[in-house]
Design a protein around this motif. Sequence first.
Motif, mmCIF file in Angstrom:
data_model
loop_
_atom_site.group_PDB
_atom_site.id
_atom_site.type_symbol
_atom_site.label_atom_id
_atom_site.label_comp_id
_atom_site.label_asym_id
_atom_site.label_seq_id
_atom_site.Cartn_x
_atom_site.Cartn_y
_atom_site.Cartn_z
ATOM 1 N N THR A 20 0.152 7.166 18.474
ATOM 2 C CA THR A 20 -0.682 8.097 19.249
ATOM 3 C C THR A 20 -1.482 7.367 20.340
ATOM 4 O O THR A 20 -1.640 7.884 21.437
ATOM 5 C CB THR A 20 -1.656 8.822 18.299
ATOM 6 O OG1 THR A 20 -1.003 9.016 17.046
ATOM 7 C CG2 THR A 20 -2.111 10.146 18.867
ATOM 8 N N LEU A 27 -4.587 -0.723 14.796
ATOM 9 C CA LEU A 27 -4.542 -0.814 13.327
ATOM 10 C C LEU A 27 -4.580 0.592 12.718
ATOM 11 O O LEU A 27 -5.525 1.340 12.924
ATOM 12 C CB LEU A 27 -5.743 -1.635 12.845
ATOM 13 C CG LEU A 27 -5.841 -1.905 11.352
ATOM 14 C CD1 LEU A 27 -4.618 -2.635 10.818
ATOM 15 C CD2 LEU A 27 -7.116 -2.695 11.030
ATOM 16 N N ARG A 75 -8.654 7.254 14.115
ATOM 17 C CA ARG A 75 -8.718 8.046 12.872
ATOM 18 C C ARG A 75 -8.147 7.293 11.665
ATOM 19 O O ARG A 75 -7.506 7.888 10.794
ATOM 20 C CB ARG A 75 -7.952 9.376 13.038
ATOM 21 C CG ARG A 75 -8.585 10.306 14.019
ATOM 22 C CD ARG A 75 -7.770 11.546 14.219
ATOM 23 N NE ARG A 75 -6.525 11.281 14.919
ATOM 24 C CZ ARG A 75 -5.853 12.176 15.642
ATOM 25 N NH1 ARG A 75 -6.318 13.408 15.740
ATOM 26 N NH2 ARG A 75 -4.735 11.862 16.243
ATOM 27 N N MET A 94 0.840 -1.194 0.000
ATOM 28 C CA MET A 94 0.000 0.000 0.000
ATOM 29 C C MET A 94 0.881 1.252 0.000
ATOM 30 O O MET A 94 1.867 1.327 0.699
ATOM 31 C CB MET A 94 -0.900 -0.025 1.228
ATOM 32 C CG MET A 94 -1.516 1.313 1.544
ATOM 33 S SD MET A 94 -2.692 1.240 2.894
ATOM 34 C CE MET A 94 -4.177 1.086 1.976
ATOM 35 N N LEU A 132 0.207 7.243 2.322
ATOM 36 C CA LEU A 132 -0.729 8.347 2.104
ATOM 37 C C LEU A 132 -0.271 9.622 2.782
ATOM 38 O O LEU A 132 -0.802 10.696 2.531
ATOM 39 C CB LEU A 132 -2.106 7.964 2.688
ATOM 40 C CG LEU A 132 -2.747 6.709 2.130
ATOM 41 C CD1 LEU A 132 -3.743 6.134 3.120
ATOM 42 C CD2 LEU A 132 -3.427 7.028 0.823
ATOM 43 N N TYR A 189 3.205 14.852 12.212
ATOM 44 C CA TYR A 189 2.125 14.137 12.883
ATOM 45 C C TYR A 189 2.519 13.866 14.335
ATOM 46 O O TYR A 189 1.774 14.140 15.285
ATOM 47 C CB TYR A 189 1.839 12.812 12.167
ATOM 48 C CG TYR A 189 0.453 12.284 12.425
ATOM 49 C CD1 TYR A 189 0.109 11.775 13.675
ATOM 50 C CD2 TYR A 189 -0.519 12.318 11.455
ATOM 51 C CE1 TYR A 189 -1.170 11.313 13.933
ATOM 52 C CE2 TYR A 189 -1.804 11.870 11.703
ATOM 53 C CZ TYR A 189 -2.115 11.365 12.947
ATOM 54 O OH TYR A 189 -3.386 10.921 13.207
ATOM 55 N N MET A 213 5.747 6.441 9.479
ATOM 56 C CA MET A 213 4.981 6.528 10.727
ATOM 57 C C MET A 213 5.554 5.545 11.753
ATOM 58 O O MET A 213 5.731 5.885 12.931
ATOM 59 C CB MET A 213 3.501 6.197 10.474
ATOM 60 C CG MET A 213 2.756 7.239 9.682
ATOM 61 S SD MET A 213 2.388 8.702 10.699
ATOM 62 C CE MET A 213 1.200 9.534 9.634
ATOM 63 N N PRO A 235 0.700 0.835 7.416
ATOM 64 C CA PRO A 235 1.361 0.620 6.119
ATOM 65 C C PRO A 235 2.512 1.594 5.867
ATOM 66 O O PRO A 235 3.326 1.359 4.983
ATOM 67 C CB PRO A 235 0.226 0.862 5.103
ATOM 68 C CG PRO A 235 -0.775 1.700 5.823
ATOM 69 C CD PRO A 235 -0.654 1.365 7.283
ATOM 70 N N ALA A 236 2.582 2.685 6.647
ATOM 71 C CA ALA A 236 3.575 3.722 6.358
ATOM 72 C C ALA A 236 4.828 3.538 7.203
ATOM 73 O O ALA A 236 4.797 3.696 8.426
ATOM 74 C CB ALA A 236 2.963 5.100 6.619
ATOM 75 N N ASP A 250 -1.423 -3.685 6.989
ATOM 76 C CA ASP A 250 -2.616 -2.839 6.858
ATOM 77 C C ASP A 250 -3.868 -3.683 7.026
ATOM 78 O O ASP A 250 -3.798 -4.866 7.391
ATOM 79 C CB ASP A 250 -2.612 -2.062 5.530
ATOM 80 C CG ASP A 250 -2.624 -2.972 4.328
ATOM 81 O OD1 ASP A 250 -3.313 -4.015 4.371
ATOM 82 O OD2 ASP A 250 -1.950 -2.657 3.330
ATOM 83 N N SER A 251 -5.001 -3.091 6.716
ATOM 84 C CA SER A 251 -6.275 -3.757 6.965
ATOM 85 C C SER A 251 -6.473 -4.973 6.069
ATOM 86 O O SER A 251 -7.365 -5.783 6.321
ATOM 87 C CB SER A 251 -7.416 -2.762 6.744
ATOM 88 O OG SER A 251 -7.291 -2.158 5.473
#
Length: 260
Positions: free
Chosen positions: A46, A40, A104, A1, A4, A12, A67, A63-64, A87-88
């Motif tokens: 956070t 997830l 979020r 993925m 984004l 962030y 992050m 996926p990032a 990821d999902s």
Amino acid sequence: MEDLFGGAAPYYARYRPAYGDAAIDHLAEAFGADSRVLDLGCGPGTIAIPLANRVRAVLAVDPAEEMLAEGRRLAEGVPAITWLRGDSATLRALPPFDHVVMGRSFHWMDRGAVLAELDELLPPGGAVALLGPAAQPGEPWQPDAQPWQAVERRVCADFGLDMDAAATCFHATGQPHRAVLAASPFRRLESRTFRRRLVWDVDGLVGLQLSYSYSSPAALGDRLGAFVAAFRAALLAADPAGRWEQDLVTEVLIARRTER
Ligand SMILES: C[S@@+](CC[C@H](N)C(=O)[O-])C[C@H]1O[C@@H](n2cnc3c(N)ncnc32)[C@H](O)[C@@H]1O
């Protein structure tokens, strides 16, 4: 993925407000101290980082890679977190977990498919929790009630940035999270909101802006400097005192299966 949030992770991690101890305490209590929790779409941790001190273990999945790197950096010394790229769509590849939290991040996913898969993977009693800004009347996904909203909209429009792009998955169905949950096995809902008042200055708002997917450094590319200058000038023109107050209302929505 694909990532984004290209280049947004450090902003962030630094500028997105935490959810606050009361919200995380409530979440931990709902899950139980002995639980293994999947976070997830964990971003820079956070939720994962403060939660890790309150439960047995946290599996922090995103996926990032950027992050995850911020998360690992911030979590130094915090035990009980495993950071994994995923990821999902890769839930079945994960080690077992008892509960899932999504902060979020649910709006980025094929929500119905994720809930159906979680129904297969979660043990009896397993809960799905969503954390995020509480919906306000007329604003189904994000309250956007910030006092600097008009300035943000104008400057983003000048730069051709689509502020609503982040909600594409959500808007594709037009269904709020609650409706998707109500149509899933996790239809027993319990909601609590937590209110805090934040004060922002110009640097904080510029940093916050660069943390959004639609105005991330990658989205702006070589227009980053021009955007920052324009946003900063527009903020100060709107409020020369350079001080903004925000009423932040976080909802912790816990979804459980109905008894079988
Ligand atoms: C707005 S951030 C939320 C980060 C953190 N959970 C929080 O509450 O602040 C959304 C995160 O979801 C991740 N994400 C996007 N699509 C995803 C998917 N299909 N599955 C899992 N995570 C996803 C993004 O990489 C990003 O880190």
